[in-house]
Scaffold this motif. Structure first.
Motif, PDB file in Angstrom:
ATOM      1  N   VAL A   1       0.869  -1.170   0.000  1.00  0.00           N
ATOM      2  CA  VAL A   1       0.000   0.000   0.000  1.00  0.00           C
ATOM      3  C   VAL A   1       0.910   1.225   0.000  1.00  0.00           C
ATOM      4  CG1 VAL A   1      -1.789   1.288   1.212  1.00  0.00           C
ATOM      5  CG2 VAL A   1      -1.808  -1.208   1.255  1.00  0.00           C
ATOM      6  N   VAL A   2       0.655   2.149  -0.928  1.00  0.00           N
ATOM      7  CA  VAL A   2       1.566   3.266  -1.135  1.00  0.00           C
ATOM      8  C   VAL A   2       0.809   4.586  -1.130  1.00  0.00           C
ATOM      9  CG1 VAL A   2       3.297   4.268  -2.683  1.00  0.00           C
ATOM     10  CG2 VAL A   2       3.058   1.779  -2.531  1.00  0.00           C
ATOM     11  N   GLY A   3       1.404   5.607  -0.473  1.00  0.00           N
ATOM     12  CA  GLY A   3       0.861   6.959  -0.511  1.00  0.00           C
ATOM     13  C   GLY A   3      -0.450   7.105   0.228  1.00  0.00           C
ATOM     14  N   GLY A   4      -1.258   8.064  -0.218  1.00  0.00           N
ATOM     15  CA  GLY A   4      -2.539   8.323   0.403  1.00  0.00           C
ATOM     16  C   GLY A   4      -2.506   9.514   1.338  1.00  0.00           C
ATOM     17  N   VAL A   5      -3.637   9.757   1.962  1.00  0.00           N
ATOM     18  CA  VAL A   5      -3.800  10.847   2.929  1.00  0.00           C
ATOM     19  C   VAL A   5      -4.057  10.231   4.293  1.00  0.00           C
ATOM     20  CG1 VAL A   5      -5.179  12.859   3.564  1.00  0.00           C
ATOM     21  CG2 VAL A   5      -4.699  12.393   1.150  1.00  0.00           C
ATOM     22  N   GLY A   6      -3.322  10.700   5.308  1.00  0.00           N
ATOM     23  CA  GLY A   6      -3.448  10.143   6.648  1.00  0.00           C
ATOM     24  C   GLY A   6      -4.353  10.968   7.548  1.00  0.00           C
ATOM     25  N   VAL A   7      -4.450  10.543   8.779  1.00  0.00           N
ATOM     26  CA  VAL A   7      -5.287  11.224   9.777  1.00  0.00           C
ATOM     27  C   VAL A   7      -4.595  12.512  10.221  1.00  0.00           C
ATOM     28  CG1 VAL A   7      -6.348  11.047  12.059  1.00  0.00           C
ATOM     29  CG2 VAL A   7      -6.232   9.036  10.564  1.00  0.00           C
ATOM     30  N   GLY A   8      -5.327  13.627  10.203  1.00  0.00           N
ATOM     31  CA  GLY A   8      -4.786  14.895  10.666  1.00  0.00           C
ATOM     32  C   GLY A   8      -3.690  15.464   9.809  1.00  0.00           C
ATOM     33  N   SER A   9      -3.609  15.037   8.561  1.00  0.00           N
ATOM     34  CA  SER A   9      -2.556  15.518   7.662  1.00  0.00           C
ATOM     35  C   SER A   9      -3.190  16.151   6.441  1.00  0.00           C
ATOM     36  CB  SER A   9      -1.646  14.364   7.234  1.00  0.00           C
ATOM     37  OG  SER A   9      -0.738  14.783   6.244  1.00  0.00           O
ATOM     38  N   SER A  10      -2.632  17.279   6.020  1.00  0.00           N
ATOM     39  CA  SER A  10      -3.143  17.954   4.835  1.00  0.00           C
ATOM     40  C   SER A  10      -2.367  17.568   3.578  1.00  0.00           C
ATOM     41  CB  SER A  10      -3.065  19.473   5.024  1.00  0.00           C
ATOM     42  OG  SER A  10      -1.715  19.873   5.259  1.00  0.00           O
ATOM     43  N   GLY A  11      -1.273  16.847   3.753  1.00  0.00           N
ATOM     44  CA  GLY A  11      -0.454  16.447   2.612  1.00  0.00           C
ATOM     45  C   GLY A  11      -0.504  14.955   2.371  1.00  0.00           C
ATOM     46  N   MET A  12       0.115  14.543   1.270  1.00  0.00           N
ATOM     47  CA  MET A  12       0.163  13.134   0.926  1.00  0.00           C
ATOM     48  C   MET A  12       1.190  12.416   1.790  1.00  0.00           C
ATOM     49  SD  MET A  12      -1.993  12.665  -1.646  1.00  0.00           S
ATOM     50  CE  MET A  12      -1.472  11.231  -2.581  1.00  0.00           C
ATOM     51  N   LEU A  13       0.864  11.213   2.210  1.00  0.00           N
ATOM     52  CA  LEU A  13       1.816  10.387   2.936  1.00  0.00           C
ATOM     53  C   LEU A  13       2.927   9.937   1.996  1.00  0.00           C
ATOM     54  CD1 LEU A  13      -0.668   8.136   4.966  1.00  0.00           C
ATOM     55  CD2 LEU A  13       0.767   9.970   5.870  1.00  0.00           C
ATOM     56  N   THR A  14       4.144   9.953   2.469  1.00  0.00           N
ATOM     57  CA  THR A  14       5.273   9.523   1.649  1.00  0.00           C
ATOM     58  C   THR A  14       5.683   8.086   1.929  1.00  0.00           C
ATOM     59  OG1 THR A  14       6.885  10.332   3.259  1.00  0.00           O
ATOM     60  CG2 THR A  14       6.154  11.876   1.557  1.00  0.00           C
ATOM     61  N   SER A  15       5.101   7.484   2.942  1.00  0.00           N
ATOM     62  CA  SER A  15       5.479   6.124   3.314  1.00  0.00           C
ATOM     63  C   SER A  15       4.654   5.092   2.557  1.00  0.00           C
ATOM     64  CB  SER A  15       5.299   5.910   4.822  1.00  0.00           C
ATOM     65  OG  SER A  15       3.921   5.998   5.158  1.00  0.00           O
ATOM     66  N   GLY A  16       5.144   3.873   2.586  1.00  0.00           N
ATOM     67  CA  GLY A  16       4.404   2.733   2.071  1.00  0.00           C
ATOM     68  C   GLY A  16       4.392   1.638   3.126  1.00  0.00           C
ATOM     69  N   GLU A  17       3.557   0.647   2.917  1.00  0.00           N
ATOM     70  CA  GLU A  17       3.521  -0.501   3.817  1.00  0.00           C
ATOM     71  C   GLU A  17       3.403  -1.774   2.989  1.00  0.00           C
ATOM     72  OE1 GLU A  17       1.393  -0.497   7.446  1.00  0.00           O
ATOM     73  OE2 GLU A  17       0.971   1.664   7.395  1.00  0.00           O
ATOM     74  N   VAL A  18       4.025  -2.846   3.472  1.00  0.00           N
ATOM     75  CA  VAL A  18       3.986  -4.112   2.759  1.00  0.00           C
ATOM     76  C   VAL A  18       3.447  -5.184   3.695  1.00  0.00           C
ATOM     77  CG1 VAL A  18       6.430  -4.511   3.322  1.00  0.00           C
ATOM     78  CG2 VAL A  18       5.338  -5.835   1.504  1.00  0.00           C
ATOM     79  N   TYR A  19       2.533  -6.006   3.162  1.00  0.00           N
ATOM     80  CA  TYR A  19       1.917  -7.079   3.945  1.00  0.00           C
ATOM     81  C   TYR A  19       2.427  -8.414   3.426  1.00  0.00           C
ATOM     82  CZ  TYR A  19      -1.585 -10.174   5.999  1.00  0.00           C
ATOM     83  OH  TYR A  19      -2.209 -11.179   6.685  1.00  0.00           O
ATOM     84  N   ASP A  20       2.980  -9.211   4.326  1.00  0.00           N
ATOM     85  CA  ASP A  20       3.473 -10.551   4.009  1.00  0.00           C
ATOM     86  C   ASP A  20       2.366 -11.554   4.292  1.00  0.00           C
ATOM     87  OD1 ASP A  20       4.741 -13.105   4.033  1.00  0.00           O
ATOM     88  OD2 ASP A  20       6.670 -12.157   4.435  1.00  0.00           O
ATOM     89  N   LEU A  21       1.857 -12.210   3.262  1.00  0.00           N
ATOM     90  CA  LEU A  21       0.749 -13.149   3.427  1.00  0.00           C
ATOM     91  C   LEU A  21       1.151 -14.368   4.241  1.00  0.00           C
ATOM     92  CD1 LEU A  21      -0.005 -11.475   0.737  1.00  0.00           C
ATOM     93  CD2 LEU A  21      -1.567 -13.362   0.291  1.00  0.00           C
ATOM     94  N   LYS A  22       2.447 -14.710   4.256  1.00  0.00           N
ATOM     95  CA  LYS A  22       2.885 -15.887   4.997  1.00  0.00           C
ATOM     96  C   LYS A  22       2.983 -15.605   6.495  1.00  0.00           C
ATOM     97  CE  LYS A  22       5.508 -17.802   1.109  1.00  0.00           C
ATOM     98  NZ  LYS A  22       6.854 -18.217   0.609  1.00  0.00           N
ATOM     99  N   THR A  23       3.545 -14.462   6.853  1.00  0.00           N
ATOM    100  CA  THR A  23       3.703 -14.131   8.278  1.00  0.00           C
ATOM    101  C   THR A  23       2.524 -13.336   8.824  1.00  0.00           C
ATOM    102  OG1 THR A  23       4.909 -12.083   7.782  1.00  0.00           O
ATOM    103  CG2 THR A  23       6.198 -14.113   7.987  1.00  0.00           C
ATOM    104  N   ARG A  24       1.634 -12.857   7.928  1.00  0.00           N
ATOM    105  CA  ARG A  24       0.467 -12.052   8.314  1.00  0.00           C
ATOM    106  C   ARG A  24       0.900 -10.814   9.105  1.00  0.00           C
ATOM    107  NH1 ARG A  24      -4.611 -13.837   8.136  1.00  0.00           N
ATOM    108  NH2 ARG A  24      -5.120 -12.809  10.110  1.00  0.00           N
ATOM    109  N   THR A  25       1.925 -10.145   8.627  1.00  0.00           N
ATOM    110  CA  THR A  25       2.424  -8.941   9.296  1.00  0.00           C
ATOM    111  C   THR A  25       2.633  -7.822   8.286  1.00  0.00           C
ATOM    112  OG1 THR A  25       4.719  -9.710   9.051  1.00  0.00           O
ATOM    113  CG2 THR A  25       3.597 -10.232  11.127  1.00  0.00           C
ATOM    114  N   TRP A  26       2.513  -6.563   8.787  1.00  0.00           N
ATOM    115  CA  TRP A  26       2.769  -5.368   7.997  1.00  0.00           C
ATOM    116  C   TRP A  26       4.129  -4.797   8.369  1.00  0.00           C
ATOM    117  CZ3 TRP A  26      -0.315  -3.515   4.127  1.00  0.00           C
ATOM    118  CH2 TRP A  26      -1.631  -3.977   4.065  1.00  0.00           C
ATOM    119  N   HIS A  27       4.815  -4.259   7.369  1.00  0.00           N
ATOM    120  CA  HIS A  27       6.094  -3.591   7.606  1.00  0.00           C
ATOM    121  C   HIS A  27       6.059  -2.241   6.895  1.00  0.00           C
ATOM    122  CE1 HIS A  27      10.363  -2.782   7.928  1.00  0.00           C
ATOM    123  NE2 HIS A  27      10.467  -2.707   6.611  1.00  0.00           N
TER     124      HIS A  27
END
Length: 435
Positions: free
Chosen positions: A279-305
């Protein structure tokens, strides 16, 4: 443009892929043996099948065909001239072995032979076997008019108009998301009191109510991989930005709740890369700008990084700094051969992500006709081993739409025009179905 069922699409026999063409030609000859009820009208123009990876010869095929059929004991086993054997002279297993190598553009014509073939096509069994053997075709589905959808077959360069969606005025005018998974096209939107999902099936060429997500949402990131898809983030009916995520299995028709992301975000984009969901970019809570971070979900470990600064490249340009983040389109991303690309609409450029350096490199230009409004109205997708751009010049009147493709293995972007037709030039939704 051709309308109606997919079996009205004509086919051309390509000169390339000689070995594969022989398979299709032999398939036609075998099918001719079973034509007890009606003739296959355009049999001289059977199309080719595009494989995403080389087929494992006889052993893999035999192991798949020996599996119990999901369609055993159904109507197809007791009706029609073949009495369940499909092509009576060669038997059911060899019949299916032939059919899974035919282009999906031919399946409508094959289904019109008799009830045995129709039952087999509509059961979805052929698509399941194709997926196990690595046989995949990629069709593009997009909407340039409210409640109207088009399909484009890039192999035969044919257009098809889907049946019109049935809904109320509220759904027609609401924000809509779409994704293609398995043999289904899902469209998410809002009716008067709640969020709804509509499902188009290529097996029946019809729309029906789809299964709702556990958490109603819109403006989320999503992507599909074979028969599964993941949606993440978005916002609920009260406007609250979500961090939750869900996985959809098109074979069971069920949604499963996944662990939540580290950050809540809406107007984000999702892709599958190396078997993981990003998951990349988007608008976060309480932020007027675009998020610069991304997150990756591992289907095997069921964890987000979380990946800090994964997406800063398209937020620093002076061309669009004065535009509110909520008015910009989600990041225009696509993955080809496990490499991530982005369309930088403000500069009409194509960028490639360097995973090791966590940086983006400009590699070329977008097609000249690919205009947008802050990124809205332009589709940037992967289609097999190619990137495609769908769009047209900005116009207040009915204009035209183009589908351009580029194979990243061929060097810097040199766009090839696949299709051109009169249409609205603003793409509301777009998805690529791979099956």
């Amino acid at each position: 443009m051709l309308e109606g069922p997919s079996f009205l699409v004509a086919r051309d026999l390509p000169s390339a892929y000689e070995q594969e063409s022989k398979w299709i030609y032999n398939t036609y000859n075998v099918i001719e043996l079973s034509k007890g009820k009606r003739r296959l009208e355009d049999a001289e123009e059977i199309g080719s099948t595009k494989s995403s990876k080389p087929l494992d010869p006889v052993e893999k095929e035999d192991s798949i065909l020996s599996q119990p059929s999901d369609n055993q004991g159904t109507e197809g086993d007791h009706t029609g001239s073949g009495s369940g054997s499909l092509i009576g002279q060669v038997g059911k297993d060899l019949s299916i072995s032939c059919l899974i190598r035919c282009s999906r553009a031919d399946y409508g014509s094959i289904a019109s032979l008799n009830r045995d073939f129709r039952s087999l096509i509509r059961s979805g069994e052929l698509y399941r076997l194709r997926r196990h053997m690595g046989i995949t075709e990629h069709w593009v589905y997009f909407s340039c008019s409210l409640l109207e959808w088009e399909a484009f077959d890039p192999i035969h360069r044919r257009w098809m108009h889907l049946p019109r969606m049935m809904s109320n005025d509220c759904f027609m005018c609401s924000d809509k998301e779409s994704l293609a998974v398995g043999t289904e096209l899902l469209v998410f939107g809002k009716e008067i009191l709640s969020y709804v999902t509509y499902k188009y099936s290529i097996l029946t060429n019809s729309w029906s109510p789809g299964v709702k997500t556990n958490t109603p949402r819109c403006l989320f990131g999503s992507a599909s991989l074979g028969e599964i898809a993941i949606v993440a983030g978005g916002c609920d009916s009260q406007g609250n930005i979500l961090s939750s995520a869900e996985l959809y299995n098109s074979e069971t028709g069920t949604w499963v709740i996944l662990p939540s992301m580290n950050k809540a975000r809406k107007l984000c984009s999702g892709v599958f890369m190396e078997g993981k969901f990003y998951v990349v970019g988007g608008v976060g809570v309480g932020s007027s700008g675009m998020l610069t971070s991304g997150e990756v979900y591992d289907l095997k470990t069921r964890t987000w990084h979380e990946i800090p600064d994964m997406f800063p490249a398209l937020n620093g340009g002076s061309e669009d700094n004065n535009t509110p983040a909520t008015s910009k389109a989600p990041p225009l991303l696509a993955v080809v051969k496990n490499e991530l690309y982005a369309a930088y609409y403000a500069r009409m450029e194509v960028l490639k992500y360097d995973k090791k350096r966590n940086l983006w490199d400009t590699i070329g230009k977008l097609p000249e006709q690919a205009s947008s409004m802050n990124g809205w109205g332009l589709a940037f997708r992967s289609c097999g081993d190619q990137l495609i751009v769908i769009g047209g010049p900005r116009s207040y009147h009915r204009g035209f739409i183009e589908i351009n493709s580029w194979d990243p293995d061929d060097g810097p972007p040199r766009w090839n025009l696949l299709g051109h037709k009169q249409s609205g030039s603003f793409v509301y939704n777009c998805a690529v179905m791979s099956c």
